[in-house]
Design an enzyme around this catalytic site. Structure first.
Site, mmCIF file in Angstrom:
data_model
loop_
_atom_site.group_PDB
_atom_site.id
_atom_site.type_symbol
_atom_site.label_atom_id
_atom_site.label_comp_id
_atom_site.label_asym_id
_atom_site.label_seq_id
_atom_site.Cartn_x
_atom_site.Cartn_y
_atom_site.Cartn_z
ATOM 1 N N TYR A 145 16.817 71.290 20.239
ATOM 2 C CA TYR A 145 16.691 70.073 19.434
ATOM 3 C C TYR A 145 15.229 69.705 19.207
ATOM 4 C CZ TYR A 145 17.251 65.219 18.018
ATOM 5 O OH TYR A 145 17.201 64.041 17.332
ATOM 6 N N TRP A 150 12.109 68.468 15.803
ATOM 7 C CA TRP A 150 11.778 68.347 14.382
ATOM 8 C C TRP A 150 11.139 69.585 13.801
ATOM 9 C CZ3 TRP A 150 11.691 64.058 10.809
ATOM 10 C CH2 TRP A 150 12.513 62.999 11.215
#
Length: 747
Positions: free
Chosen positions: A114, A116
Site C-alpha cells: 500500500y 502512493w
C-alpha cells in the site's frame, strides 16, 4: 528520447513542474504555469536525488545473506547491509520466491504494498509488482485504503457506491452558485488538497472555497482545529471533542425530527428505513432520546448551539461535507452513515450546490469539475490467490497465521505469510502502533522492498532493490481525476545502479522464465505508447480527441476540456429514482440496512448509532490529551520527509506538535521545548508550539516523520508509535488513528 525544443516536464501527486538540468543533474523545479496555487512539496526532491539517503545498488541484510531466509528477523532495522550485483539480487529473489511457492504456496506471499508511489500511469510500482506476481501464481492482497476504509465498506450499503460519489462530488462552481450554508465536519483543509492521485495540473481548492465565500456562502468549521478552514472565509468554528462527530450529527437529526423540520416527502420517496432509525433516535429501546442535550454532554458543545445549527441547516440551501479523517476513528463507519442520514432529512441531495460531499479538499480532485474518463493503465492480470486482508490489518496478519477475522458480513482466516514484498509505499508511515508492528515484522522469512532512499521500510527489509525516481525515467501523468495530461520526461540518468520498477521485474522475470508473460514483448516505451493509444480510443467515444503519441510528446502537455455543466452529485437519482435507482437492495438511500443488520455485529448495527470510542476525552484521565495525527502540509504522507521543504518546518529535527497555551501551562511546558508524547504503546519526541486555535485537551502532530526508533520512542516524531491498532468495526476493519489518548511531558 525526449524532444529538445521544449522544457522538460514532470508531474507528481502534488503538482506539475518544469525541470531545470545542468551537467546531468537536476538543479531546480519551476512551478507549472497553469497552476494558480502551486504546492511547494515537489521542490523537496532536488536536494535528495543524490547523497547519503540514496540507495544506489542492490543491498542485502547481512544475517539474511549469510544465513538464508528466516535468519535473525529481529535484527531488521538495526543490522548493516551488504551490496550485491543485480545478477545476484535477481537470483536471490527468484530462488526465494520459488522456495516459498513450492513449500507454502503463493498465498504465503503478501504484496499489499500500500502507498502512493509515482504519479506515472505506467511506472506505478504496485501495478508492476502485482502484474509480476500474477505471472507466477499470485499473492495475498489487501482491500481498501487507510484514507477511508470505513466509508469504502459502509457507504456502498447505504448509497450503492462510495468511490463513484467521490468522483462525482458536486462541483465548487455549483456550490458557489447555489449553496447558502456549507457545514464542514472535519473542515476543508487546504493542505490536504495539495495532492491528487495520478498527477495534478492545477490546484483548485483554494479558489473553490474563495469563490463560494465571495458568493455569500457561509461556512461552519466543525473540527478541533480552527485552521481546518482557511482564515479568509471567516468560518464559524465549533470544536467538539474528537471522535464524537456521530453523536453531534444524531443530536442535529433529533432536533430536525422534534421540530418537524425534516423533508418527509424526500424521505418517503428516496430513502428506506427512516422509521426504524427514528425509533433509535427517540430512545424506543434504551429510553434515551438522542437529542441536542444528550449530544451536548458527549461533544462538549452547548445544546443551544446544536439546535441553532440544525435550524439553520433546515432553513438554508445546505451542503454537508464529511472529511475522510472522520472514518479514521473508532466506529468510523458511523459519521458517514449519520452524515448521509442528516443530508437525507434535509431533503436537498441531488440539488445544485447542496446535499452531501465526501471530503472537500481531502484531495485536489474533490469538487473539481471534470469529465469521468476511463484511461487505460498497465494491466495487472488476474490474481489466482483469493486470500486477502483489510488493508490496516497487517500486524494481525503477521502475528496470527490461521486466525479468524470478520469483514463485511463474512469470516476469513489469515494466511501464514513467509514473504512480504513492498513497492511504492511505506508501512512504517501508514500503520498504527508501530512498536507492535515492528515485532510482528520480524516474523516472515523474507522482506523485499523496492525503494530509492533509506527510509524505515528499506532499513527493515532483507533485500532492497534500488528504484528510480520519476525524474530518472519517462512516463505519462494521465489520471481520470485531473484534466491535465503531462509527458513526464526523463530528466537525468538513473543514479548509481538504480532501475525503474519495470526493469527490476523484467530482470527477476527472466530469472524465473516468465519474461515473455510479463512484458508481452513490449519495451517500457512501447507499453506507454500502448496505454496512450488505448486511452485515445476509449475517450473518443465521449467526443474527446487526444493527439497522437508523437504530437503529445512534442507539446508536452494538454488539458481535457471542462464539461459544459457543473457536476451535481446524485442529480439523476433525484430527477427519477425509478429510472436511476441506487445500487442498493432497495434502489434507495438505506438509512436502515437490512443487510448490515443481518451481519449481527454489536459494533455496527443496521442504522447510524453513537458508540463510545476505544479512547476519547470522555474516558480520559486528568492528564491525558486527545492526539490528532493529521496529514502534513510539507510532504505527501512520508514522501520527501528528508527533503529541505519538510526539514524547514522542523529545524531541531523533530516534528512540531501544537497544544493550547492553557494545556501547556498546566504541564509547565513552553514554546519551542522538546517534549515527549507517550502512552502505553510507545512515545515520540516533538517540538512544542502553542496556539489558541486548537481545542483545549487536544494536541495535533502531523504524520510523516520517518520512523527512527530508540527503544519504544521515535526520535523524529512519528505519531504512529502512539496510535491504536484496532479495526473500526467488524464491518470494515479500518484504521482508527484519530481515537488516541496520550500524555505530554518534558523530554
Amino acid at each position: 528520447m525526449k524532444p529538445t525544443d521544449r522544457d522538460l516536464l514532470t508531474s507528481s501527486h502534488w503538482g506539475t513542474y518544469r525541470v531545470e538540468v545542468a551537467d546531468g543533474r537536476v538543479t531546480a523545479l519551476r512551478d507549472f504555469e497553469e497552476d494558480p496555487d502551486p504546492s511547494p512539496i515537489g521542490h523537496g526532491i532536488v536536494d535528495v536525488l543524490e547523497g547519503p539517503t540514496r540507495i544506489t545498488t542492490p543491498m542485502v541484510r547481512k544475517s539474511w545473506l549469510e544465513g538464508g531466509p528466516g535468519t535473525a528477523g529481529e535484527k531488521r532495522g538495526e543490522e548493516d547491509f551488504v551490496a550485491v550485483t543485480w545478477e545476484v539480487a535477481n537470483k536471490l529473489v527468484a530462488d526465494e520466491l520459488n522456495r516459498v511457492r513450492q513449500d507454502f504456496g503463493n498465498q504465503a506471499i503478501y504484496a499489499g504494498s500500500y502507498g502512493w508511489a509515482s504519479a506515472g500511469r505506467f511506472h506505478h510500482a504496485q501495478s508492476q509488482l502485482k502484474r509480476f506476481l500474477n505471472c507466477i501464481g499470485g499473492c495475498t492482497s489487501s482491500k481498501n485504503t487507510y484514507s477511508f476504509a470505513a466509508a469504502e465498506v459502509v457507504v456502498p450499503h447505504i448509497l450503492g457506491t462510495f468511490r463513484g460519489f467521490l468522483d462525482t462530488a458536486t462541483s465548487w462552481e455549483s456550490i458557489a452558485s447555489d449553496c447558502e450554508l456549507f457545514v464542514a465536519f472535519g473542515g476543508v483543509p487546504l493542505k490536504n488538497g495539495q495532492i491528487s492521485q495520478g498527477g495534478t495540473g492545477a490546484h483548485v481548492q483554494r479558489a473553490g472555497v474563495s469563490a463560494a465565500r465571495d458568493a455569500g456562502v457561509r461556512f461552519v468549521n466543525i473540527s478541533p482545529l480552527r485552521s481546518d478552514l482557511m482564515e479568509e472565509v471567516e468560518a464559524e468554528w465549533l470544536a467538539p471533542r474528537p471522535s464524537t462527530d456521530a453523536a453531534l450529527m444524531l443530536g442535529l437529526a433529533h432536533t430536525l425530527l422534534a421540530e418537524g423540520l425534516q423533508e418527509q416527502t424526500f424521505l418517503d420517496r428516496y430513502t428506506t428505513g427512516f422509521d426504524r432509525f427514528t425509533r433509535y433516535l427517540n430512545g424506543a429501546a434504551d429510553g434515551i432520546a438522542k437529542n441536542a442535550a444528550w449530544a451536548a454532554d458527549i461533544c462538549a458543545l452547548p445544546a443551544d448551539t446544536i439546535r441553532d445549527l440544525a435550524r439553520r441547516m433546515a432553513g438554508s440551501r445546505t451542503m454537508i461535507s464529511v472529511a475522510w479523517s472522520l472514518t479514521r476513528q473508532d466506529h468510523g463507519e458511523q459519521p458517514f452513515w449519520a452524515g448521509i442520514t442528516l443530508a437525507a432529512m434535509l431533503g436537498q441531495m441531488g440539488l445544485p450546490g447542496t446535499g452531501i460531499g465526501f471530503g472537500y479538499s481531502a484531495m485536489n480532485n474533490i469538487g473539481l469539475n471534470r469529465h469521468q474518463l476511463d484511461f487505460a493503465s498497465f494491466p495487472q492480470g488476474e490474481n489466482p490467490v483469493k486470500d486477502f486482508i483489510p488493508v490496516a490489518r497487517v500486524t494481525d496478519l503477521l502475528e496470527n497465521p490461521g486466525g479468524q477475522f470478520d469483514y463485511d458480513g463474512q469470516s476469513y482466516a489469515y494466511p501464514d505469510i513467509r514473504l512480504v514484498w513492498w513497492a511504492g509505499g511505506n508501512p512504517f508511515h501508514h500503520h498504527q502502533d508501530l512498536n507492535r508492528m515492528r515485532l510482528a515484522w520480524a516474523k516472515p522469512d523474507t522482506i523485499i522492498a523496492n525503494e530509492w532512499c533509506w527510509n524505515a521500510l528499506a532499513k527493515h527489509a532483507d533485500i532492497v532493490l534500488p528504484c528510480t525516481t520519476p525524474l530518472e525515467r519517462s512516463d505519462i501523468a494521465m489520471s481520470p481525476k485531473d484534466p491535465y495530461l503531462v509527458a513526464m520526461d526523463q530528466a537525468i540518468k538513473p543514479i548509481g545502479q538504480a532501475r525503474d520498477d519495470h526493469q527490476i521485474f523484467r530482470g527477476i522475470a527472466t530469472a524465473m522464465a516468465v519474461h515473455d508473460a510479463f512484458t508481452e514483448g513490449r519495451s517500457a516505451e512501447e507499453w506507454q505508447r500502448w496505454i496512450w493509444d488505448v486511452s485515445r480510443q476509449r475517450v473518443s467515444q465521449f467526443g474527446i480527441e487526444l493527439p497522437n503519441w508523437d504530437s503529445f510528446q512534442k507539446d508536452g502537455w494538454l488539458k481535457v476540456p471542462t464539461p459544459d455543466k457543473p457536476e451535481i452529485m446524485m442529480a439523476d437519482f433525484r430527477k427519477d429514482p425509478d429510472a436511476n435507482p441506487l445500487a442498493t437492495p432497495s434502489g434507495k438511500i438505506e438509512i436502515f440496512s437490512d443487510t448490515i443488520s443481518g451481519f449481527d455485529y454489536d459494533d455496527c448495527p443496521g442504522h447510524p448509532i453513537w458508540l463510545e470510542p476505544l479512547e476519547w476525552l470522555g474516558s480520559a484521565e486528568p492528564d491525558q490529551l486527545h492526539m490528532i495525527s493529521n496529514q502534513p502540509r510539507n510532504k505527501l504522507h512520508s514522501q520527501l520527509d528528508h527533503g529541505p521543504v519538510s526539514r524547514a518546518d522542523r529545524p531541531r529535527g523533530v516534528e512540531p506538535v501544537t497544544m493550547h497555551p492553557e494545556d501547556a501551562a498546566k504541564r509547565d511546558l513552553h514554546e519551542g521545548q522538546i517534549v515527549r508524547i507517550h502512552n502505553k504503546r510507545g512515545a515520540c519526541l516533538a517540538e512544542l508550539r502553542t496556539n489558541a486555535d486548537i481545542r483545549l485537551g487536544v494536541i495535533q502532530i502531523a504524520t510523516g516523520a520517518w520512523f527512527d526508533p530508540d527503544g519504544d520512542t521515535c526520535r523524529n516524531g512519528n505519531p504512529n508509535t502512539l496510535t491504536p491498532d484496532k479495526g473500526s468495526s467488524s464491518l470494515a476493519q479500518g484504521p482508527i488513528a484519530h481515537s488516541c489518548l496520550v500524555k505530554v511531558s518534558s523530554a
